[in-house]
Design a protein around this motif. Structure first.
Motif, short mmCIF file in Angstrom:
data_model
loop_
_atom_site.label_atom_id
_atom_site.label_comp_id
_atom_site.label_asym_id
_atom_site.label_seq_id
_atom_site.Cartn_x
_atom_site.Cartn_y
_atom_site.Cartn_z
N ARG A 1 0.83 -1.21 0.00
CA ARG A 1 0.00 0.00 0.00
C ARG A 1 0.87 1.26 0.00
NH1 ARG A 1 -4.52 1.58 -2.12
NH2 ARG A 1 -3.46 3.55 -2.44
N SER A 2 1.94 1.25 0.77
CA SER A 2 2.76 2.46 0.85
C SER A 2 3.47 2.70 -0.49
CB SER A 2 3.76 2.36 2.01
OG SER A 2 4.83 1.52 1.67
N ASP B 1 0.78 4.07 -2.83
CA ASP B 1 0.55 5.48 -2.49
C ASP B 1 1.64 6.37 -3.06
OD1 ASP B 1 -1.81 5.06 -1.12
OD2 ASP B 1 -0.84 4.90 0.84
N ASN C 1 1.24 6.92 -6.67
CA ASN C 1 0.13 7.80 -7.05
C ASN C 1 0.60 9.25 -7.25
OD1 ASN C 1 -1.74 5.78 -7.13
ND2 ASN C 1 -2.57 6.17 -5.09
N TRP D 1 -9.14 -1.85 -4.38
CA TRP D 1 -8.27 -0.67 -4.52
C TRP D 1 -8.52 -0.06 -5.90
CZ3 TRP D 1 -2.60 -1.90 -2.55
CH2 TRP D 1 -2.66 -2.33 -1.22
N GLU E 1 -6.54 1.56 -7.61
CA GLU E 1 -5.33 1.44 -8.46
C GLU E 1 -5.20 0.05 -9.07
OE1 GLU E 1 -5.31 2.22 -5.23
OE2 GLU E 1 -4.49 4.25 -5.01
#
Lengths: 538, 538
Positions: free
Chosen positions: B101-102, B105, B108, B144, B146
């Protein structure tokens, strides 16, 4: 058990070619496409010399034009139109989310694939619109697997000006990875840019090749319409001829035509016949009827092509370019043969509709003096003329089904010397009353109320529409018979246009120029001015 | 503030035509495409004589071949490849959901659109695979925004035999309306039918025109690959020539090529240049690089075309058919010019990787006598030969990063007389050790452990791969330099093929024939027999 279609030519819409291949089906799905012979014990159908094609997809229709979501299938399925996307609007308005859910559930048992759009706003403005279409109410519908898009947004100014409730509905549809259908009738090129920028995914309101081309160029999936009201397909295809082969994202729609249209021309099959007549390559036409809408709708892993893993929803066509199927399979079962449906259509347990309350004659006291008169120029378009009301004008009223309010107006060039006529067949789901005699108008309205909805001339023909005052109970033939009789009776009463049913349906539709009877009052559509508010009756 | 590109030719991938139009951009999105002049005060870029095209889309890549998810953008963005779909596999394996997830992020914030696939099974079988890839772990990833698809399922037999865990993963992806990527390398026509029937949406493993055609016909979206390992695009396009114009659902991919490939040829731009060289119509080629993958990925309302509402992610190309952009816009900002990136790439805060523990020399005691020997026939394919181990053979071992187990084997025709070499650049994320001297092998392994991952020859060149033992910290140039040096050093050591990095990466990849070092032991891939189980070291 394996069913095999052997010896045919498969329409490969993925590569745009015709290819000799056998097709195997098991448990309702295609399991194999290719050269091998079927296994021992297979149920073999010899389709030598014939074509195996995916069933046609109708991406946009309104299943309530006298026919019902179920009875429409009686003409759609034999036509080869095996996937239909239905508008939820009237069912949602009349029966709420629970009522809609029960109808959707019933249609899941259909001998066809019935999908739905969920509207995020009504066709006619309601006083309580914000409550009826609250985002908390609408957004959960996009999680339904049957819902493939948000329904057409007829008030496209609300899209262009980024009305917050409409914008929230669009965002909710997109968050669920579902499409957003527009209704961009008459929008200018600049306006189309704004609508595309605001998130409109698709439009079905082009009426010329140039209008269709503009929509495509601006990123909208474009449905080419051939409906009873707007039979524009031939003109559009001629206009699009230079790009039709290289373009993607084209589809056909009939947009909720009247029963006689479907009975005489079929559904998507009719559009394909026009495409062929205009010289569109048969494969390209078939793609527009199958894989293109399937891809648009996010259904291409299930429908729209003849490939393993897809539903075994297939047509056996006599030859390339002949679009009337000899046999129609849905989920591996034969559901129609030679133009006749052989499967049962679903029984819908219709939720009860509230009782209709007709007002007395005094409610219909005629408007006199100088009035904004709606002069009809076509079946659904009228122009505002401000003048003295005179002989030959018709008084018109939209009345709440519960009798609580009335909106009055004056129309011309619509019917002749009619004393009283009433119907519940309106897009706002209210009671439309026309005539030149208040007492006769009240009698016609009372007759419709007694029927529980339908059509009634004072002292003349009447017919019940048992379901929501809009739909004839029973099979498609009954809807067809009522429409034909309505056309006859309206013509006899002086109606001069080609589509009396839509003339009535849209008399209260505030998405068409120029004057409309709406729940808010007599509306001038373009300026969105209420010229005369609705009057409380009790 | 409006930015306007004025006077150019817009690539209209929707209708497949080139059209003169101005483009207006506001707040990162396209707001207008058409003839009007920009408003006063607009920031106007004169693109007369030039072409405005949507940014290219790379639908399938592995962002860890020495470069990182971030540094790869240094070559992708100037190439015009502004949307990349990244494989989550190694980050998920190394850092779990939170670590992934990090990274997502961080990406993004990239000057490109970075999307992800979520794997539902690993590339190499793990003992704890069922736990690592439990459906409860995997399914939430599909929510998600993404994540656009499930990642390639390299073990396609698990798909064909409907392994319940894999089937659940496929169902979870589809329930979220996301695609299911296959990896159907070498699958027969009948097998491809089974894989399509089991729900595989797409494949990138065709290597001939016929293989690509079979995939298309069977309903799979087909990525045509031009990678360092498999540069098959030209052959496939020649084979597909009869259908390339009428086919839909074709895309290009580079499938995670090595740094030098990207540095020399670009990303999707390189594929487009091959398509042009083979004579594919430039518009058709551009569609394969833009709207087709955007549609496949469910991103066509955001990306893949020049239309209002889309991200203003655009290329200014010097002319039709010249694919190197002069200017690259992402979300309305200029991010590259004339082949140079001018935007900052994201800093990823890499989660710490566990310490590598190298075993002592006794762990590498050579296998002797008759052994199943892996004879390399190409960079990544080997054949099993059962024979006496002799001089010239190389001992090989896969060792757990924590030093807890070892799998041993013997290989030939891979490197020459090398005493000891070790690397963490393997698809199983373990330590690969090669050589003919146990002490030297242990020293090479110890060196790699000391570096925290990387490459090391005993008594020779070494290079750290600071991130997960797979990725070089810093910019793309550093990855490129390490690859070039690796190629040189491997060549000097007798490596006879063209892709040393993938040879090492795939030494433990149990999706390629015929013998592989895996966490479970020495595996014969086709029969899925463990010939010699992994041995516990402590």
């Amino acid at each position: 058990l394996v069913t095999a279609l052997v010896g045919g030519t498969v329409a490969d819409v993925y590569t745009g070619t015709w290819t000799a291949a056998n097709v195997e089906i098991e448990s309702g799905r295609i399991t194999y496409v290719g050269p091998r012979q079927p296994p021992d014990g297979a149920d073999v159908l010899d389709v030598s010399g014939k074509v195996v094609a995916p069933g046609y997809i109708e991406p946009h229709t309104h299943p309530w034009c006298l026919y019902s979501p179920s009875s429409l299938l009686e003409v759609a399925v034999p036509d080869g139109t095996t996937t239909l996307v239905y508008d939820n609007l009237f069912f949602f308005l009349a029966h709420g989310v629970d009522g809609l859910r029960s109808i959707v559930d019933a249609m899941n048992g259909a001998p066809a694939h019935v999908k739905w759009v969920a509207r995020i706003s009504p066709q006619s403005a309601y006083e309580d619109e914000a409550e009826r279409f609250a985002i908390e109410q609408i957004a959960p519908l996009f999680a339904w697997p049957e819902v493939v898009a948000s329904g057409e947004i007829t008030n496209w100014m609300s899209v262009a000006r980024r009305d917050p409730r409409v914008a929230a509905g669009i965002a909710a549809a997109k968050a669920a990875r579902k499409r957003v259908e527009g209704h961009n009738a008459g929008a200018s090129y600049n306006r189309l840019n704004e609508l595309s920028a605001a998130g409109i995914s698709a439009d079905h309101e082009a009426i010329t090749g140039d209008e269709a081309l503009a929509r495509l160029r601006l990123g909208m999936w474009t449905m080419l319409r051939q409906s009873s009201l707007r039979p524009d397909l031939e003109a559009m295809l001629r206009g699009l001829a230079p790009v039709v082969d290289s373009a993607r994202r084209l589809m056909f729609t009939t947009d909720g035509a009247v029963p006689s249209f479907y009975a005489e021309r079929g559904v998507i099959g009719g559009a394909l016949r026009i495409a062929s007549a205009v010289g569109v390559d048969p494969m390209r036409a078939l793609q527009m009827a199958t894989i293109d809408p399937a891809t648009f709708l996010g259904l291409d892993e299930e429908l729209g092509g003849v490939a393993p893993g897809r539903r075994a929803t297939l047509l056996v066509l006599p030859e390339i370019g002949e679009w009337r199927p000899e046999v129609v399979f849905v989920d591996g079962e034969i559901v129609a043969r030679d133009g006749e449906i052989v499967a049962l259509t679903p029984q819908i347990d219709w939720p009860a509709a509230p009782r209709i309350v007709a007002p007395g004659a005094d409610a219909f006291a005629p408007l006199t003096g100088t009035q904004p008169v709606a002069r009809y120029e076509s079946a659904v378009i009228n122009r505002r003329v401000d003048r003295e009301v005179g002989p030959g004008d018709l008084q018109a009223a939209l009345v709440a089904r519960d009798g609580s309010w009335i909106t009055q107006g004056v129309i011309e060039s619509f019917l002749g010397d009619v004393a009283g006529f009433a119907t519940t067949a309106t897009t706002s789901l209210e009671l439309l009353v026309l005539g030149n005699d208040p007492a006769a108008m009240a009698r016609a309205a009372a007759k419709v109320a007694e029927l529980g909805g339908g059509f009634a001339f004072d002292n003349g023909w009447s017919a019940p529409l048992e379901i929501d005052g809009l739909i004839a109970a029973g099979g498609f033939d009954r809807a067809l018979e009522i429409e034909r009789r309505l056309t006859f009776e309206m013509g006899r009463a002086g109606y001069p246009f080609h589509d009396p049913l839509y003339s009535l349906l849209f008399a209260s539709g505030d998405f068409l120029p120029e004057l409309r009877l709406t729940p808010r009052g007599l509306l001038e559509v373009k300026s969105r001015t209420v010229l005369q508010p609705a009057r409380r009756l009790r």
